[in-house]
Design a protein around this motif. Structure first.
Motif, PDB file in Angstrom:
ATOM      1  N   ALA A 181       0.813  -1.221   0.000  1.00  0.00           N
ATOM      2  CA  ALA A 181       0.000   0.000   0.000  1.00  0.00           C
ATOM      3  C   ALA A 181       0.843   1.266   0.000  1.00  0.00           C
ATOM      4  N   GLY A 182       2.121   1.131   0.344  1.00  0.00           N
ATOM      5  CA  GLY A 182       2.982   2.308   0.390  1.00  0.00           C
ATOM      6  C   GLY A 182       2.728   3.181   1.606  1.00  0.00           C
TER       7      GLY A 182
ATOM      8  N   ILE B 148      -4.979   1.998   1.646  1.00  0.00           N
ATOM      9  CA  ILE B 148      -5.316   0.715   2.266  1.00  0.00           C
ATOM     10  C   ILE B 148      -6.549   0.104   1.600  1.00  0.00           C
ATOM     11  N   ALA B 149      -7.579   0.919   1.387  1.00  0.00           N
ATOM     12  CA  ALA B 149      -8.811   0.423   0.763  1.00  0.00           C
ATOM     13  C   ALA B 149      -8.528  -0.145  -0.622  1.00  0.00           C
TER      14      ALA B 149
ATOM     15  N   SER C 160     -13.770  -0.372  -0.090  1.00  0.00           N
ATOM     16  CA  SER C 160     -13.998   1.063  -0.208  1.00  0.00           C
ATOM     17  C   SER C 160     -13.658   1.760   1.114  1.00  0.00           C
ATOM     18  N   MET C 161     -13.374   3.033   1.011  1.00  0.00           N
ATOM     19  CA  MET C 161     -13.149   3.831   2.217  1.00  0.00           C
ATOM     20  C   MET C 161     -14.428   3.865   3.049  1.00  0.00           C
ATOM     21  N   GLU C 162     -15.569   3.885   2.386  1.00  0.00           N
ATOM     22  CA  GLU C 162     -16.851   3.914   3.093  1.00  0.00           C
ATOM     23  C   GLU C 162     -16.996   2.690   3.987  1.00  0.00           C
ATOM     24  N   TYR C 163     -16.610   1.513   3.462  1.00  0.00           N
ATOM     25  CA  TYR C 163     -16.697   0.304   4.272  1.00  0.00           C
ATOM     26  C   TYR C 163     -15.785   0.412   5.493  1.00  0.00           C
ATOM     27  N   LEU C 164     -14.581   0.902   5.297  1.00  0.00           N
ATOM     28  CA  LEU C 164     -13.635   1.016   6.403  1.00  0.00           C
ATOM     29  C   LEU C 164     -14.136   1.986   7.473  1.00  0.00           C
TER      30      LEU C 164
END
Length: 112
Positions: free
Chosen positions: A24-25, A50-51, A57-61
C-alpha cells in the motif's frame, strides 16, 4: 472500528502487517497503530491506499458498527414510499423529543 476492519481484511487476504504496508505504500508502524486503535483517526490518504490494496472502499472502512435491523429499514422505506420527506421525518423526531421533555416536566421522577 477502522483498525479492526483493516486487520480483518488484511488477515483474510493473508497479508502480514509488513506486507500490507509495503504493497500500500504506507508506514508499517502507522498501520500497526491504526490496527491496535492507538491511532484512531487515519488520514484519508492512508485510508485510500489501504482500501485500494485490500480491494474495498473507504466507506466500508469508515462504516459505523451498528447497522439498522430489517424492521428499521422496512419502516424507513415505507415512510419514503408514502412520501415522507427528510424534513417531515426531522419534524417528527423533534415532536417526539418535545413530548418526552413534556412528560419529564410533569413527572420529574421519570428522569431517575
Amino acid at each position: 472500528m477502522v483498525g479492526e476492519r483493516i486487520k480483518l481484511l488484511r488477515t483474510k487476504k493473508g497479508y502480514s502487517i509488513s506486507e500490507l504496508a509495503k504493497i500500500a505504500g504506507v508506514s508499517k508502524s502507522y498501520l500497526s497503530y491504526i490496527e491496535r486503535n492507538v491511532q484512531r483517526n487515519p488520514s484519508l490518504q492512508f485510508l485510500s491506499k489501504i482500501a485500494e490494496t485490500l480491494e474495498t472502499s473507504m466507506e466500508y472502512l469508515l462504516e459505523e458498527e451498528e447497522q439498522l435491523d430489517e424492521e428499521w429499514v422496512s419502516l424507513i422505506k415505507k415512510a419514503k414510499d408514502e412520501g415522507v420527506s427528510k424534513e417531515d421525518f426531522q419534524k417528527y423526531l423533534d415532536f417526539v423529543k418535545f413530548k418526552k421533555w413534556e412528560e419529564d416536566q410533569r413527572d420529574p421522577s421519570s428522569r431517575l
